[in-house]
Design an enzyme around this catalytic site. Structure first.
Site, PDB file in Angstrom:
ATOM      1  N   HIS A 283      24.522  91.824  40.422  1.00 34.73           N
ATOM      2  CA  HIS A 283      24.813  92.839  39.410  1.00 34.73           C
ATOM      3  C   HIS A 283      24.545  94.247  39.945  1.00 34.73           C
ATOM      4  CE1 HIS A 283      25.459  89.611  36.635  1.00 34.73           C
ATOM      5  NE2 HIS A 283      24.190  89.231  36.665  1.00 34.73           N
ATOM      6  N   ASP A 334      29.458  84.043  37.552  1.00 30.70           N
ATOM      7  CA  ASP A 334      28.193  84.096  36.834  1.00 30.70           C
ATOM      8  C   ASP A 334      28.155  83.153  35.632  1.00 30.70           C
ATOM      9  OD1 ASP A 334      25.723  84.799  35.877  1.00 30.70           O
ATOM     10  OD2 ASP A 334      26.149  86.897  35.595  1.00 30.70           O
TER      11      ASP A 334
END
Length: 461
Positions: A283, A334
């Site tokens: 991220h 993810d």
């Protein structure tokens, strides 16, 4: 569930003819590729027609895609978490409910179907950020790595490679007193080995193979006490293994770290030896200029997960600045809001366009690189992600005649695929020279939608 260590497609010899192939810088028509022992043995260009006996791949063939960041069990949350409103933290409560119901057998069933979905999307390798280690309540299974081995077996059954990033998850967050951390709550007991030393002892029992690499992960700076970060980093360093970490996904994490340690999460990781060229931050969304410089100078990678970051309302990370500073970019799905690496690639560019009001931050070639060679490198596979002799024979073919891709001239096939194609346009996926997806059908899992539906129903029953 059966765990083996036989490399997928070992000792296979085959020839493929590709109507168009992406060779890293351009689209090449008429390419023949020879495979021996799971690797590319030779490539010939200017081959106008398929040689006798060659397997024909019509469309644009690109190196196999690397899904650098996955939580397989999150696939069971698709659609159910779209009801109502909330934040990342309310989403997390629903995630805990699914995690509590998984066993080694049900996790195998779910992961096998999820990894098969990935193969259908052109993904040939996945980085599984694995922290669901123990039974409910935190008691170890008789086999302390039963859950991790279920994931390894599931990836093999689905025909793709896996880097199991065994994750240290020891605390529930920063405590109110300096240097103190909160004990895991009832949901997180399954995740915790109690100490980094105990985590390292268990993780050391995992065995890798050609099919499965073993790496490490720090869940986040809130979940691993600062004094134990070095233990995880040392474990990975001794094995020259990939090391991943969730980093600055939420501003709340930054604020809590600043209050507890007087610095950002990035600085805390740097001070404890976690950053480096084998490390990938996941991220990297809310970073200061100092954070970006620390990641760049250490060559720490960045895995962007745009479909999850937007689904969870996390924000848009400074991917352009990170890459310019020296942080290689990769991509992950993810939480599996969707499993589509083409969508992840173009979302990174399109998000940046929205943020800056300017176009063209990455070319199609640069986005393909993030989805292939740099993604595989982040998973510890420097020999994957290219179509050249000696590389792993992992590749995927995308249709150029679907309603999404038809029309552009062949030399713009890469642009058509990156900016318009979807996972539904994948026609073939080959791993180690073995056809895993042929003409849009998985060759090892007979009915992937049914397998997904069945595995997910058990968890919501």
């Amino acid at each position: 569930m059966q765990l083996t260590t036989t490399p997928t497609g070992a000792h296979r010899t085959a020839t493929f003819w590709m109507s168009h192939a992406w060779l890293g810088t351009h689209v090449e028509p008429g390419v023949t590729l020879d495979v021996a022992d799971g690797r590319i043995a030779g490539i010939r260009t200017g081959v106008d027609a398929p040689p006798r006996g060659a397997t024909v791949l019509r469309g644009l063939t690109v190196p196999g895609l690397a899904n650098t960041h996955s939580h397989a069990f999150h696939r069971a949350l698709r659609s159910t978490v779209q009801v109502g409103s909330g934040t990342f933290w309310t989403w997390r409560e629903l995630m805990y409910q699914v995690a509590a119901r998984l066993t080694p057998d049900t996790y195998y069933d779910l992961a096998r179907a999820v990894y098969a979905e990935m193969a259908l999307a052109g993904i040939t390798a996945v980085g599984e950020f694995h922290y669901l280690h123990h039974a409910p309540g935190g008691a170890p299974y008789n086999n302390p790595n039963a859950m991790g081995e279920a994931l390894i077996a599931a990836a093999e059954a689905a025909g793709i490679r896996i880097t199991l990033l065994d994750t240290a998850y020891l605390a529930a967050g920063f405590g109110q007193r300096a240097g103190r951390y909160r004990e895991p709550d009832q949901h997180q007991l399954r995740f915790s080995d109690t100490t980094a030393d105990a985590w390292a002892e268990r993780a050391s029992l995992l065995k890798g193979s050609d099919h499965a690499l073993i790496g490490a992960a720090v869940h986040s700076v809130r979940a691993v006490p600062a004094g134990q970060l070095a233990t995880v980093a040392k474990w990975a360093e001794e094995r020259q293994a990939p090391l991943h970490v969730h980093l600055s996904e939420q501003t709340a994490e930054n604020d809590a770290c600043q209050a507890a340690h007087g610095c950002s999460p990035t600085r805390l990781l740097a001070d404890h030896g976690v950053l480096g060229p084998r490390t990938t931050g996941i991220h990297n969304t809310h970073l200061s200029s100092e954070d970006i410089a620390l990641l760049g100078v250490s060559a720490t990678g960045t895995c962007m997960c745009p479909t999850t970051e937007r689904d969870l309302a996390d924000g848009i990370g400074p991917a352009v600045a990170l890459q310019r500073a020296g942080s290689p970019l990769s991509l992950g799905s993810d939480s599996h809001a969707v499993i589509d690496l083409f969508e992840e690639a173009r979302a990174m560019e399109l998000n940046e366009r929205l943020r800056t009001h300017a176009r063209g931050h990455w070319t199609a070639a640069a986005l393909l690189r993030a989805a292939t060679v740099d993604g595989h490198a982040a998973l510890g596979r420097s020999d994957a992600g290219t179509l050249e002799p000696g590389a792993l024979a992992d590749f995927t073919t995308v249709a150029l005649d679907s309603v999404r891709t038809a029309g552009p001239v062949p030399r713009l096939a890469a642009e058509a695929v990156v900016f318009a194609a979807s996972a539904a346009d994948v026609r073939h996926t080959v791993v180690a020279g073995r056809h895993i997806v042929r003409d849009g059908q998985h060759t090892l899992v007979e009915d992937v939608p049914a397998a997904l539906a069945s595995a997910i129903a058990v968890l919501h029953g």
